[in-house]
Design a protein around this motif. Structure first.
Motif, mmCIF file in Angstrom:
data_model
loop_
_atom_site.group_PDB
_atom_site.id
_atom_site.type_symbol
_atom_site.label_atom_id
_atom_site.label_comp_id
_atom_site.label_asym_id
_atom_site.label_seq_id
_atom_site.Cartn_x
_atom_site.Cartn_y
_atom_site.Cartn_z
ATOM 1 N N VAL A 32 0.938 -1.073 -0.050
ATOM 2 C CA VAL A 32 0.017 0.221 -0.115
ATOM 3 C C VAL A 32 1.109 1.119 0.060
ATOM 4 O O VAL A 32 0.762 2.054 -0.970
ATOM 5 N N ILE A 81 -9.465 7.245 0.220
ATOM 6 C CA ILE A 81 -9.451 6.313 0.372
ATOM 7 C C ILE A 81 -8.604 5.343 1.799
ATOM 8 O O ILE A 81 -9.452 4.721 1.856
ATOM 9 N N LEU A 110 -8.344 -1.307 -0.445
ATOM 10 C CA LEU A 110 -7.445 -0.401 -1.372
ATOM 11 C C LEU A 110 -9.423 -0.355 -1.914
ATOM 12 O O LEU A 110 -9.484 -1.230 -2.456
#
Ligand SMILES: Nc1ncnc2c1ncn2[C@@H]1O[C@H](COP(=O)(O)OP(=O)(O)OP(=O)(O)O)[C@@H](O)[C@H]1O
Length: 567
Positions: free
Chosen positions: A465, A484, A502
């Protein structure tokens, strides 16, 4: 005001004659017939001039003169003397008497001496005022000031020098070089240079390595000391302590947050300095930058860090309302001004009085509203819709836009004069992709925020990530990052956010990147073409996907003769 004169003489006729001559000229005259009476008068009243007989029953005029000097009175003393006492009068002059007059005293002589003595007193007073002003400045300034003569003997030292350089007034009269300075003595060298060259020397931000004040940083300046504007007599040393400023600058460099704005990149440091410099001035500010870069946060920081923080901060989204509604929202309306105006309404400008109005999306206002706004900015007054009474307001205007106003001006959609009125100062916020070093800090900030808000204990993000966040283009900037992370918080039931949490766009971004890199090894032109198609022919973004620089992709597109969509 009448000048006050004291006549001291044991002869009544002299006192009487002096008094009548001088009173006739408009002076305020007092008399004393002996030493004690005179001293009494001097102690209770301020005289501008004293006439004293040399001989005074057991005492002399010189005793009076001594008393005046002892008390440091500025008033001139003129001796009255008979011929045999001229010697004594000359002594009196040596002791500081202003003049003497001989008995029998002629009226013209008396008036002439009086005038001369009083003029002298005016000059002395003036000089004394000047001197005490200078002395007050000299001792009250925070800069250390030392004056030396041509041999570097200390002439004067002010209070501040003690704290900064450990040098007190005891140094006066001694060579400057003879004192232990506990430092690298750069100031001594500067003084020597000024004495040699008769030119000023400036040393900026000098670390003096002072043993007692190890972090001290100073600006040192030496100037030639000139008497009567031209005779070189030595030098002045001025030392300004800059330690606090340097510390402050250091703090600012490492600053990670200002008000609610987060970021430690150089670009954000520049924004922080701008905000701090602008928060207390009342200039109109135009904040520009892509959507989601924090323009509203900057407007709030400008308001809450300045002197208007106790007054309202009123936000208006100019794009959300039609022309008429926006007009009534901004300026208010009176009952019956238009259909539906069932009561009076106070506008946002009036609500913001004393505070700040933040006009968001200013690029969207119509020409009529532009004109009305221009008037408020120029004249600080407006009228409510349906009323002609002007209303005066004291409001600081901050506007923001994510549009290119210059292009709008060229297209005739935005008034140039309004643009320049708004843009007295412009703050341009960088897009997030141009300050990627702030991403980890922002991620932590949002993790804390959502842990608190959603009562969770998520401690971090996975390295995948992190990689995506560092490489993604962030078209929606910080707002997109925030959303997000919020989205991931909803899905994440462990302590770390992973790629699975995500949104699809970002997962795809990672997938594309991996597959393109795989393709690259086999067929580079094909991988480039695919990346270009995926990114809607955006070369910079395609280069990013492929992990190459912008220059490389340009070169490869050229070498492989890849046809761009519109070329
Ligand atoms: N530097 C930042 N630090 C912390 N949060 C930020 C920062 N920049 C933006 N944000 C957050 O991102 C969101 C969008 O910020 P903001 O509304 O100030 O952006 P904007 O530039 O005014 O956007 P728009 O042009 O779309 O109105 C807000 O939730 C704000 O708190």
């Amino acid at each position: 005001m009448k000048a006050k004169i004291l006549i001291i003489d044991d002869e009544e006729n002299i006192r009487f004659t002096f008094e009548s001559f001088l009173s006739d000229e408009g002076y305020d005259v007092k008399t004393a017939s002996n030493y004690h009476e005179a001293i009494n008068s001097i102690g209770t009243s301020d005289f501008d001039l004293i006439f004293a007989d040399i001989i005074l029953e057991g005492k002399t005029g010189i005793d009076i003169l001594k008393k005046v000097k002892e008390k440091k009175l500025a008033c001139p003393v003129v001796m009255i003397t008979g011929a045999p006492n001229i010697e004594t009068s000359l002594d009196a002059l040596r002791l500081g008497a202003f003049d003497y007059i001989l008995k029998p005293v002629r009226q013209e002589t008396l008036l002439h001496v009086t005038e001369k003595a009083l003029q002298h007193k005016v000059l002395v007073d003036e000089k004394e005022r000047y001197r005490s002003n200078l002395e007050a400045i000299f001792s009250s300034v925070k800069d250390a000031i030392v004056t030396v003569d041509k041999e570097l003997i200390v002439l004067e030292v002010n209070e501040a020098t003690k704290g900064m350089c450990n040098l007190s007034r005891n140094a006066i009269g001694k060579p400057f070089a003879s004192f232990p300075k506990y430092c690298n003595e750069e100031c001594l060298h500067a003084l020597e240079k000024t004495i040699q060259t008769k030119q000023p020397v400036e040393i900026y931000r000098l670390e003096c390595k002072h043993e007692l004040r190890p972090h001290q940083v100073v600006n040192v300046t030496t100037y030639p000391l000139l008497y009567n504007k031209s005779i070189f007599a030595g030098a002045v040393l001025v030392i300004r302590d800059e330690t606090h400023l340097v510390d402050l600058e250091r703090d600012m460099k490492e600053r990670q947050q200002l008000h609610n704005i987060v970021g430690k990149s150089d670009k954000m440091q520049t924004i922080y300095s701008l905000i701090e410099n602008l928060s207390d001035v009342q200039t109109t500010v135009l904040i520009t930058g892509e959507s989601g870069t924090g323009k509203e946060l900057v407007a709030e920081a400008l308001h809450y860090k300045g002197g208007r923080d106790k007054k309202p901060f009123v936000r208006v989204n100019c794009s959300a309302l039609s022309e008429n509604l926006l007009e009534s929202e901004l300026f208010g309306h009176v009952k019956g001004a238009f259909t539906g105006a069932v009561s009076n309404r106070v506008g946002r400008f009036e609500k913001a009085n004393g505070g700040t109005i933040f006009l968001d999306e200013i690029g969207d206002i119509t020409p009529r509203t532009q004109l009305q706004l221009l008037r408020v900015l120029q004249e600080r007054e407006f009228e409510k819709v349906g009323d002609s009474t002007p209303i005066k307001v004291d409001v600081r205007v901050i506007a923001a836009t994510n549009q290119n106003l210059k292009e709008k001006i060229e297209r005739g959609e935005f008034r140039k004069d309004l643009y320049y009125r708004l843009k007295v100062v412009e703050i341009t916020l960088p897009p997030l992709r141009d300050r990627r070093e702030d991403i980890p800090l922002l991620v932590n900030f949002f993790l804390n925020k959502f842990n608190k808000k959603l009562n969770k204990e998520i401690t971090g993000i996975s390295s995948d990530v992190q990689k995506i966040f560092m490489e993604y283009q962030w078209p929606g900037n910080v707002r997109e990052l925030e959303h997000i992370i919020e989205h991931a918080f909803v899905l994440c039931h462990q302590d770390t956010i992973t790629v699975n949490h995500l949104p699809p766009d970002l997962k795809e971004f990672l997938g594309q990147k991996i597959s393109f890199l795989g393709d690259m090894k086999v067929d580079e032109p094909k991988a480039i073409l695919q990346a270009l198609k995926k990114t809607s022919w955006n070369k910079v973004m395609a280069a990013h996907l492929l992990g190459m620089s912008r220059r490389t992709i340009y070169r490869k597109i050229h070498n492989y003769k890849i046809k761009m969509r519109d070329s």
